[in-house]
Design a protein around this motif. Structure first.
Motif, PDB file in Angstrom:
ATOM      1  N   THR A 176       0.849  -1.193   0.000  1.00 52.54           N
ATOM      2  CA  THR A 176       0.000   0.000   0.000  1.00 52.54           C
ATOM      3  C   THR A 176       0.883   1.241   0.000  1.00 52.54           C
ATOM      4  O   THR A 176       1.847   1.326   0.775  1.00 52.54           O
ATOM      5  N   GLU A 210      -7.078   1.271  -6.417  1.00 54.89           N
ATOM      6  CA  GLU A 210      -7.065   2.491  -5.624  1.00 54.89           C
ATOM      7  C   GLU A 210      -8.189   2.456  -4.598  1.00 54.89           C
ATOM      8  O   GLU A 210      -9.219   1.806  -4.809  1.00 54.89           O
ATOM      9  N   MET A 211      -7.978   3.136  -3.486  1.00 54.99           N
ATOM     10  CA  MET A 211      -9.030   3.212  -2.476  1.00 54.99           C
ATOM     11  C   MET A 211      -8.891   4.497  -1.671  1.00 54.99           C
ATOM     12  O   MET A 211      -7.817   5.110  -1.610  1.00 54.99           O
ATOM     13  N   ALA A 218     -14.593   2.240   3.538  1.00 51.00           N
ATOM     14  CA  ALA A 218     -13.902   2.161   2.247  1.00 51.00           C
ATOM     15  C   ALA A 218     -12.599   1.378   2.369  1.00 51.00           C
ATOM     16  O   ALA A 218     -12.219   0.640   1.451  1.00 51.00           O
ATOM     17  N   GLY A 222     -11.813  -1.899   0.402  1.00 51.16           N
ATOM     18  CA  GLY A 222     -10.651  -1.861  -0.467  1.00 51.16           C
ATOM     19  C   GLY A 222      -9.713  -3.026  -0.231  1.00 51.16           C
ATOM     20  O   GLY A 222      -9.231  -3.655  -1.189  1.00 51.16           O
ATOM     21  N   GLN A 225     -11.115  -6.091  -1.599  1.00 47.82           N
ATOM     22  CA  GLN A 225     -10.904  -6.112  -3.053  1.00 47.82           C
ATOM     23  C   GLN A 225      -9.484  -6.557  -3.388  1.00 47.82           C
ATOM     24  O   GLN A 225      -9.275  -7.326  -4.342  1.00 47.82           O
ATOM     25  N   ILE A 238      -2.014  -1.336  -3.611  1.00 46.11           N
ATOM     26  CA  ILE A 238      -3.125  -0.438  -3.289  1.00 46.11           C
ATOM     27  C   ILE A 238      -2.600   0.992  -3.266  1.00 46.11           C
ATOM     28  O   ILE A 238      -1.694   1.306  -2.492  1.00 46.11           O
ATOM     29  N   MET A 240      -3.528   4.232  -1.923  1.00 43.32           N
ATOM     30  CA  MET A 240      -4.467   4.679  -0.893  1.00 43.32           C
ATOM     31  C   MET A 240      -4.429   6.200  -0.789  1.00 43.32           C
ATOM     32  O   MET A 240      -3.416   6.786  -0.392  1.00 43.32           O
TER      33      MET A 240
END
Length: 281
Positions: A176, A210-211, A218, A222, A225, A238, A240
């Protein structure tokens, strides 16, 4: 923990952050506040981990590595409140002979800390090695997580690690990047532009998503996901999106609070914006 409990814990952790930094007039509140929701979600909901007894190797457990070690206030708070060491020890942050140094170190033997991360740009390399080890050890149901800052992606070692992870098909690795667009000297766009991140990591052979990182629901969605994208032959990245200083209005969205502490009046202001969760240390 359920969503409301996680949100309450995140508010408490933010209170810990500003109090710890204020207490010694030293530390990095901005990035810590921005990454609070993510770390709370990991340690209190998502990761399979055993705080006591702490096993440095983490066999059979999910592992987390903090690359941007200067956001140690949020890391220490989450570790303490999830049971790795006494919450009361947060009062020793950055003091002489404390295990809670400004940047996490392993020679202090602090449970939960597996690497020293004072120097930026190394976390993805370590996490890739750990993920590779778990592959060699035939661990099929564990993940390795790593958190990085967007500014530290300006260091070349990250991209060597990105090649390594893709080449070795480390699909048990979920990395991330805290994309807050800020670093110590100003906006990343001005210091050294790292965009477009999605295209870069995709070109290196990663699954990229993306999150929103400052909304607990969220974050949970995320990471779920990300799990869905994993185990398919590629590492997962990710991106973020957060606001530096999230939760304290006068700290939000500016690099100025990257590494300075609030004064007494600013602390009172900040605490007035953050509800007490389980209780202050």
């Amino acid at each position: 923990m359920e969503l409301q409990e996680l949100q309450s814990m995140a508010s408490q952790v933010r209170r810990d952050i500003v109090r710890m930094v204020h207490n010694v007039q030293s530390g990095h509140p901005g990035g810590s506040l921005g990454c609070t929701d993510f770390l709370v979600a990991l340690y209190f909901k998502i990761m399979k981990h055993t705080p006591v007894p702490f096993d440095m190797d983490g066999k059979g457990q999910d592992l987390f590595f903090l690359s941007n070690g200067h956001i140690s206030p949020v890391f220490y708070s989450v570790l303490a409140r999830s049971g790795y060491f006494p919450i009361s020890e947060l009062a020793t942050f950055r003091k002489l002979n404390s295990r809670l140094q400004g940047h996490p170190t392993t020679h202090e033997h602090l449970p939960g800390v597996r690497i020293a991360s004072g120097s930026l740009g190394q976390g993805l390399s370590v996490a890739s090695g750990a993920a590779y080890s778990k592959k060699l050890n035939k661990e099929e149901d564990t993940y390795v997580y790593v958190l990085m800052g967007d500014g530290e992606l300006q260091e070349g070692q990250n991209w060597e690690a990105a090649m390594f992870a893709a080449h070795h098909k480390l699909d048990n690795l979920i990395a991330t990047v805290d994309v807050n667009g800020q670093q110590i000297d100003g906006p990343t766009l001005n210091v050294m532009n790292i965009s477009p991140l999605r295209a870069k990591f995709e070109a290196f052979g990663w699954e990229v998503m993306e999150m929103e990182g400052n909304d607990m629901a969220a974050v949970l969605k995320g990471v779920d996901q990300a799990h869905g994208l994993s185990r398919k032959g590629k590492p997962v990245m990710i991106l973020m999106h957060t606001a530096m200083g999230k939760g304290v209005d006068f700290m939000e969205g500016t690099h100025e609070w990257h590494g300075i502490a609030p004064n007494d009046a600013q602390l009172e202001n900040a605490l007035g914006q953050l509800t007490i969760g389980p209780g202050d240390y």
